[in-house]
Scaffold this active site. Structure first.
Site, mmCIF file in Angstrom:
data_model
loop_
_atom_site.group_PDB
_atom_site.id
_atom_site.type_symbol
_atom_site.label_atom_id
_atom_site.label_comp_id
_atom_site.label_asym_id
_atom_site.label_seq_id
_atom_site.Cartn_x
_atom_site.Cartn_y
_atom_site.Cartn_z
ATOM 1 N N LYS A 179 40.323 8.128 89.858
ATOM 2 C CA LYS A 179 41.213 9.263 89.546
ATOM 3 C C LYS A 179 41.868 8.944 88.211
ATOM 4 O O LYS A 179 42.868 8.234 88.140
ATOM 5 C CB LYS A 179 42.266 9.409 90.649
ATOM 6 C CG LYS A 179 42.799 10.802 90.871
ATOM 7 C CD LYS A 179 43.422 11.457 89.670
ATOM 8 C CE LYS A 179 44.843 11.032 89.413
ATOM 9 N NZ LYS A 179 45.397 11.595 88.163
ATOM 10 N N GLU B 123 48.846 -2.942 88.114
ATOM 11 C CA GLU B 123 48.913 -3.317 86.697
ATOM 12 C C GLU B 123 49.934 -2.386 86.071
ATOM 13 O O GLU B 123 49.632 -1.227 85.783
ATOM 14 C CB GLU B 123 47.534 -3.125 86.024
ATOM 15 C CG GLU B 123 46.420 -4.007 86.575
ATOM 16 C CD GLU B 123 46.434 -5.408 85.981
ATOM 17 O OE1 GLU B 123 47.362 -5.741 85.216
ATOM 18 O OE2 GLU B 123 45.510 -6.177 86.293
ATOM 19 N N GLU C 223 60.964 -0.726 78.910
ATOM 20 C CA GLU C 223 59.705 -0.344 78.258
ATOM 21 C C GLU C 223 59.871 1.055 77.659
ATOM 22 O O GLU C 223 60.139 2.022 78.374
ATOM 23 C CB GLU C 223 58.560 -0.318 79.288
ATOM 24 C CG GLU C 223 57.214 -0.025 78.643
ATOM 25 C CD GLU C 223 56.080 0.119 79.651
ATOM 26 O OE1 GLU C 223 56.226 0.884 80.609
ATOM 27 O OE2 GLU C 223 55.044 -0.539 79.451
ATOM 28 N N CYS D 20 50.462 -1.342 77.442
ATOM 29 C CA CYS D 20 51.257 -2.072 78.440
ATOM 30 C C CYS D 20 51.679 -3.430 77.909
ATOM 31 O O CYS D 20 52.788 -3.891 78.127
ATOM 32 C CB CYS D 20 50.459 -2.236 79.718
ATOM 33 S SG CYS D 20 48.859 -3.016 79.461
HETATM 34 P P1 NAD Z 1 51.869 7.002 85.436
HETATM 35 O O1 NAD Z 1 52.355 6.022 86.435
HETATM 36 O O2 NAD Z 1 52.682 8.207 85.176
HETATM 37 O O3 NAD Z 1 50.407 7.538 85.837
HETATM 38 C C1 NAD Z 1 49.348 6.643 86.095
HETATM 39 C C2 NAD Z 1 48.345 7.314 87.022
HETATM 40 O O4 NAD Z 1 48.981 7.553 88.279
HETATM 41 C C3 NAD Z 1 47.833 8.669 86.531
HETATM 42 O O5 NAD Z 1 46.466 8.802 86.835
HETATM 43 C C4 NAD Z 1 48.641 9.643 87.362
HETATM 44 O O6 NAD Z 1 47.963 10.879 87.557
HETATM 45 C C5 NAD Z 1 48.765 8.899 88.675
HETATM 46 N N1 NAD Z 1 49.889 9.312 89.517
HETATM 47 C C6 NAD Z 1 51.061 9.909 89.152
HETATM 48 N N2 NAD Z 1 51.815 10.140 90.238
HETATM 49 C C7 NAD Z 1 51.147 9.666 91.298
HETATM 50 C C8 NAD Z 1 51.436 9.593 92.691
HETATM 51 N N3 NAD Z 1 52.576 10.067 93.213
HETATM 52 N N4 NAD Z 1 50.514 9.023 93.502
HETATM 53 C C9 NAD Z 1 49.362 8.514 93.006
HETATM 54 N N5 NAD Z 1 49.029 8.572 91.695
HETATM 55 C C10 NAD Z 1 49.923 9.139 90.853
HETATM 56 O O7 NAD Z 1 51.617 6.170 84.093
HETATM 57 P P2 NAD Z 1 51.143 6.691 82.673
HETATM 58 O O8 NAD Z 1 52.260 7.424 82.023
HETATM 59 O O9 NAD Z 1 49.837 7.376 82.816
HETATM 60 O O10 NAD Z 1 50.863 5.306 81.911
HETATM 61 C C11 NAD Z 1 51.852 4.574 81.283
HETATM 62 C C12 NAD Z 1 52.264 3.370 82.093
HETATM 63 O O11 NAD Z 1 51.110 2.605 82.450
HETATM 64 C C13 NAD Z 1 53.129 2.415 81.290
HETATM 65 O O12 NAD Z 1 54.194 1.976 82.082
HETATM 66 C C14 NAD Z 1 52.191 1.269 80.955
HETATM 67 O O13 NAD Z 1 52.828 0.048 80.706
HETATM 68 C C15 NAD Z 1 51.335 1.223 82.162
HETATM 69 N N6 NAD Z 1 50.060 0.550 81.871
HETATM 70 C C16 NAD Z 1 49.846 -0.703 82.384
HETATM 71 C C17 NAD Z 1 48.668 -1.383 82.073
HETATM 72 C C18 NAD Z 1 48.401 -2.762 82.613
HETATM 73 O O14 NAD Z 1 47.255 -3.178 82.584
HETATM 74 N N7 NAD Z 1 49.397 -3.494 83.084
HETATM 75 C C19 NAD Z 1 47.709 -0.781 81.246
HETATM 76 C C20 NAD Z 1 47.969 0.486 80.742
HETATM 77 C C21 NAD Z 1 49.151 1.148 81.065
#
Ligand code: NAD
Length: 484
Positions: free
Chosen positions: A180, A255, A386, A289
């Protein structure tokens, strides 16, 4: 999506090896962040679509996918890697339009995707169990087995890299996957469906469903037939994912975000460090991240470092992704607003230097200037939270003990780097830092797909990348045979 060398429908979902209309019939617009134009519409999957995707994965495990040997799975991944390699330019352009990444950065992500499939293709038949010396009349051994159906929820900032590391490892271990991707950037994720069919992956081994996180993502983690969740994203959603997964008692890899420091001691090779200090903060417009958003510097070299960083910072150019300068736009107006709100907290801080906008920026693009703040107290919100934008703070420290204290002062613990030529100090500080990776006299180690990656504290738990991910995507069975 039409592309000379790569065709697939972006408004459908990929289930059981076929492109399907979602049951909800709702569509979500995908914007090009460089100019705000809608470039595609994607499906907003509902519970029925998720159910079909999970069922398709379950069936694949009981049929042709589950019957393959480890080396056969490996060969399929190697074929997929080759197909990605043949489409590096196509995939990079799509990612650049979708995420707003400068083309060079998008190309390097596409290469990483190929490299992940290659690495895990080669690794799939090299994970072995062991025999355990036990009581006289027993032979005991362990078997590494797949979890079953794995759910993969990923963010918008590095779709290709994250797909490579999470799907690659899971497929190598024989799981069947439901991916997803983020509703904000998912066009390259959908391309994987087309390439998986070309590579000859059995039906149902890879399924891709697009849609809103709170609907389709949430439905995926709640599904009773999901056996493992790999989530990459924010802390806020990570907590929800872990809570939901606990209800079905399934394992999760989280992650999450970071506030990663680079620690510059007085004996550091500054010329070597400078490009890393800056690039690690502004790459992908700071939406990484493992972005290095904190620069910790010895007070003894603070003036020198600030002067050198400022001179480079004011040359940074913000441009449309396709113009391939230092920074593209951020992903959305929402993300720009989050960054702008953080910048409102900087009124008491000294902005030492900032980049420049190119003159031809479309009015509707989501552009933010990279900014460098000096003399920041480690407890300031800009030094603790962050931001996920091109904002870096420089924090002076007294001595080694102070540096370690400041480095470990946030809730996060993803990566860190140490710049010093003193070998004993390198070892001491690397050990004292709370994070999943530590780099010595570099940052990121070129992204190495071989290197286990993951966080501590609010940066999450579990490891992806490298061989370590293969253990995470499998479970161990102990067989104890009593001799007759
Ligand atoms: P997000 O948490 O808003 O979304 C991530 C994913 O989760 C998306 O696919 C979204 O559709 C889904 N999602 C949202 N609500 C959900 C729910 N209630 N249940 C299940 N899935 C749901 O994050 P983002 O804005 O897409 O990404 C940014 C964040 O990701 C930052 O905090 C960044 O640090 C982190 N990130 C971490 C890594 C790592 O490897 N540690 C890598 C990339 C990004």
């Amino acid at each position: 999506m039409l592309n000379d060398n790569l065709w697939y429908p972006t408004d459908k979902i990929f289930i059981n090896g076929q492109w399907k209309d979602c049951h909800s019939k709702n569509r979500l617009p995908i914007e090009n962040p460089s100019n705000g134009e809608v470039i595609a519409e994607i499906s907003d999957s509902c519970d029925i679509d998720i159910d079909e995707a999970v069922n398709s994965a379950s069936n694949a495990l009981n049929n042709s996918w589950g019957d393959l040997t480890a080396s056969e799975r490996g060969r399929l991944l190697l074929k997929l890697s080759e197909l990605v390699r043949n489409r590096i330019d196509n995939l990079a352009i799509i990612e650049s339009f979708d995420v707003g990444k400068p083309l060079k950065q998008a190309k390097s992500d596409a290469l990483a995707l190929a490299r992940y499939f290659e690495f895990y293709g080669g690794a799939s038949d090299k994970i072995m169990g062991e025999t355990i010396p036990y009581l006289k009349d027993y032979t005991v051994y362990t078997l590494r087995e797949p979890h079953g159906v794995t759910g993969h929820i990923i963010p918008w900032n590095y779709p290709m890299q994250i797909i490579g590391r999470t799907l690659g490892a899971s497929l190598a271990m024989g799981n069947a996957c439901v991916l997803k991707p983020s509703e904000e950037a998912c066009l390259t994720a959908l391309a994987i469906g087309q390439l998986a069919n070309e590579a000859g992956f059995p039906e149902g081994s890879i399924n891709i469903v697009t849609g809103l996180g709170e609907k389709s993502g949430s439905s995926l983690i709640k599904h009773p037939d999901i056996n493992h969740i790999s989530f990459t994203g924010s802390v806020e959603i990570g907590k929800k994912v872990q809570t939901e997964a606990a209800k079905n008692l399934i394992p999760v890899t989280l992650e999450l975000g970071g506030k990663s420091p680079q620690i510059v001691f007085e004996d550091a090779n500054l010329e070597k460090a400078l490009p890393f200090l800056i690039n690690a903060g502004i790459q992908n417009a700071g939406q990484t991240c493992s972005a290095s958003s904190r620069i910790l510097v010895s007070k003894k070299i603070y003036p020198e470092l600030i002067e050198k960083m400022s001179k480079l910072y004011c040359k940074l150019k913000v441009a449309q992704a396709i113009d391939d300068k230092d920074l593209g736009p951020v992903i959305s107006s929402r993300q720009r607003e989050i960054i702008t709100n953080y910048l409102k907290l900087s009124k008491d801080l000294e902005c030492i230097s900032e980049g420049k906008f190119e003159t031809n920026l479309p009015e509707k693009g989501y552009y933010v200037l990279p900014k460098l703040f000096g003399n920041v107290k480690y407890s300031h919100r800009l030094a603790q939270e962050e931001i996920f934008g091109p904002v870096q703070v420089v924090i002076p420290f007294e001595d080694e003990e102070d540096a370690v204290k400041i480095a470990n002062s946030t809730k996060y613990g993803l990566v860190a780097s140490i710049w010093t030529l003193d070998g004993a100090r390198q070892m001491r500080v690397a050990k004292a830092i709370k994070s999943g990776q530590v780099f010595i006299n570099n940052y990121g180690a070129g992204g190495g797909v071989e290197l286990p990656f993951g966080g501590k504290g609010y940066s999450g738990h579990g490891r992806e990348k490298g061989f370590e991910a293969l253990y995470g995507f499998s479970t161990l069975k102990t067989v104890a045979a009593l001799h007759e």
